[in-house]
Design a protein around this motif. Structure first.
Motif, short mmCIF file in Angstrom:
data_model
loop_
_atom_site.label_atom_id
_atom_site.label_comp_id
_atom_site.label_asym_id
_atom_site.label_seq_id
_atom_site.Cartn_x
_atom_site.Cartn_y
_atom_site.Cartn_z
N LYS A 288 42.22 52.26 16.54
CA LYS A 288 41.56 51.04 17.03
C LYS A 288 40.36 50.68 16.14
O LYS A 288 40.09 49.49 15.89
CB LYS A 288 41.13 51.24 18.47
N VAL A 289 39.60 51.74 15.69
CA VAL A 289 38.46 51.48 14.80
C VAL A 289 38.93 50.85 13.50
O VAL A 289 38.35 49.88 12.98
CB VAL A 289 37.68 52.78 14.55
N VAL A 290 39.99 51.46 12.94
CA VAL A 290 40.53 50.91 11.69
C VAL A 290 40.98 49.48 11.89
O VAL A 290 40.77 48.59 11.04
CB VAL A 290 41.69 51.79 11.19
N GLU A 291 41.61 49.23 13.02
CA GLU A 291 42.07 47.86 13.32
C GLU A 291 40.88 46.91 13.42
O GLU A 291 40.91 45.78 12.93
CB GLU A 291 42.88 47.87 14.60
N ALA A 292 39.78 47.39 14.07
CA ALA A 292 38.59 46.55 14.22
C ALA A 292 37.92 46.30 12.85
O ALA A 292 37.44 45.20 12.56
CB ALA A 292 37.60 47.20 15.19
N GLU A 293 37.86 47.38 12.01
CA GLU A 293 37.27 47.20 10.68
C GLU A 293 38.08 46.23 9.84
O GLU A 293 37.54 45.52 8.97
CB GLU A 293 37.17 48.55 9.98
N LEU A 298 38.18 39.41 7.53
CA LEU A 298 38.71 38.14 8.01
C LEU A 298 37.61 37.29 8.65
O LEU A 298 37.54 36.06 8.45
CB LEU A 298 39.85 38.40 9.01
N ALA A 299 36.77 38.00 9.41
CA ALA A 299 35.67 37.27 10.07
C ALA A 299 34.68 36.72 9.03
O ALA A 299 34.16 35.59 9.16
CB ALA A 299 34.97 38.19 11.07
N MET A 300 34.41 37.52 8.00
CA MET A 300 33.49 37.06 6.95
C MET A 300 34.09 35.87 6.21
O MET A 300 33.39 34.89 5.89
CB MET A 300 33.21 38.20 5.98
#
Length: 339
Positions: A288-293, A298-300
């Motif tokens: 999940k952390v890897v997915e969030a990172e 993409l957000a940037m």
């Protein structure tokens, strides 16, 4: 030839044949008849003839009656003949009656025949029953023919004792028909010995006073309903066996140990399963952390496109991250982890 003379001749021939038959019958019975009469037990030719027709052994019945008469027993041929036809042993009955008469035992003919028929094909006889009543019999307990040599019992302190006993019995003629046999006596005495030893506080009490076993067993009235009367119970031998109590305690401790080991193994298996479950959850959280990172670039990019993040802002953020990495390297910690 005139008819009258012919009839007379025929009658003469018939009488002659009848006389010859009577003569041969008398000749065949004369020895037995004379023997019976000379012995004080007379019997008629009609009785002998009727016994012959009923296929009764004349010599056996007459000889048995003569023997009984000489012993003072007034037996009738009809009684002996009836018992023979019933399948009994006439000779054994007469011998038993004579032995009972000499020993002053109250044994009648009907009772003797009943005992004889009851012991038919059992390996025993009415004469043996009378002799056992006169001369008591010793029975080994347990019976060696059964394969057991001793009766084993355990006292309250857990010590095993092996006992051999001898039971002196006398036949009870009134209870012989329908009464229990020697096997019942042996079984009851064995049960009484086991009970007496089991009620002893310690095996030493039994070794010091083995007669207490005999007294307790005799008090139970073990000969009730049997064909015998117990005169005495003698303890022939007492041997000390295993410490059954200690062995049972050791076996119980071993069983408890195995139960505890099984419970510990169950708990260990549960702990291993829980550990594997936690590791799986850690891997899940890392994913999940890897997915969030992965969402950060993409957000940037979206922030750049929408104008919320400028180039200078991005360089400042990179400088801050580099500065933070340098501080952590100087402090001796890996990036992202506290010391």
């Amino acid at each position: 030839m005139p008819i009258g003379q012919l009839i007379v001749m025929l009658l003469g021939i018939v009488l002659l044949i009848g006389a010859l038959i009577l003569f041969f019958i008398i000749i065949s019975f004369i020895n037995v008849w004379i023997q019976a009469r000379m012995s004080g037990a007379p019997v008629s030719f009609i009785t002998l003839l009727s016994m012959k027709l009923r296929r009764v052994p004349i010599g056996l019945v007459i000889q048995s009656r003569i023997t009984a008469t000489k012993a003072g027993l007034p037996l009738d041929t009809n009684q002996l003949e009836a018992h023979y036809l019933a399948g009994g042993d006439v000779n054994q009955v007469v011998r038993a009656l004579i032995a009972a008469e000499k020993a002053n035992l109250n044994l009648g003919f009907n009772q003797a025949t009943a005992i004889d028929l009851a012991t038919h094909q059992s390996g025993k006889s009415v004469f043996e029953a009378v002799m056992t009543s006169v001369n008591p019999k010793v029975i080994d307990c347990p019976n060696p023919a059964s394969g057991k040599q001793t009766i084993d019992a355990v006292a309250k302190d857990g010590i095993q004792l092996s006992v051999k006993a001898r039971v002196t019995v006398r036949t009870h003629l009134d209870r012989f028909v329908g009464g229990a046999t020697e096997e019942t006596i042996i079984a009851r005495v064995g049960e009484g010995i086991v009970t007496a030893i089991g009620s002893a506080d310690t095996y030493k009490d039994v070794l010091e006073n083995p007669d207490t076993i005999s007294k307790r067993v005799l008090e139970k009235g073990l000969d009730a309903g049997t064909a015998f009367e117990i005169l005495s119970i003698d303890i022939a031998d007492v041997d000390v066996g295993d410490n059954v109590g200690a062995r049972l305690q050791a076996e119980q401790a071993e069983a408890n140990k195995q139960i505890a080991q099984a419970a510990a193994e169950t708990r260990r298996a549960l702990a291993v399963a829980a550990e594997q479950e936690m590791r799986a959850r850690v891997e899940e959280m890392r994913a999940k952390v890897v997915e969030a990172e992965a969402q950060v670039p993409l957000a940037m990019a979206e922030a750049f496109r929408s104008g919320h993040l400028g180039v200078m802002d991005y360089y400042r953020m990179q400088n801050v991250q580099a500065d933070t990495g340098m501080r952590q390297s100087i402090a001796g910690t890996e990036p992202g982890k506290a010391k």
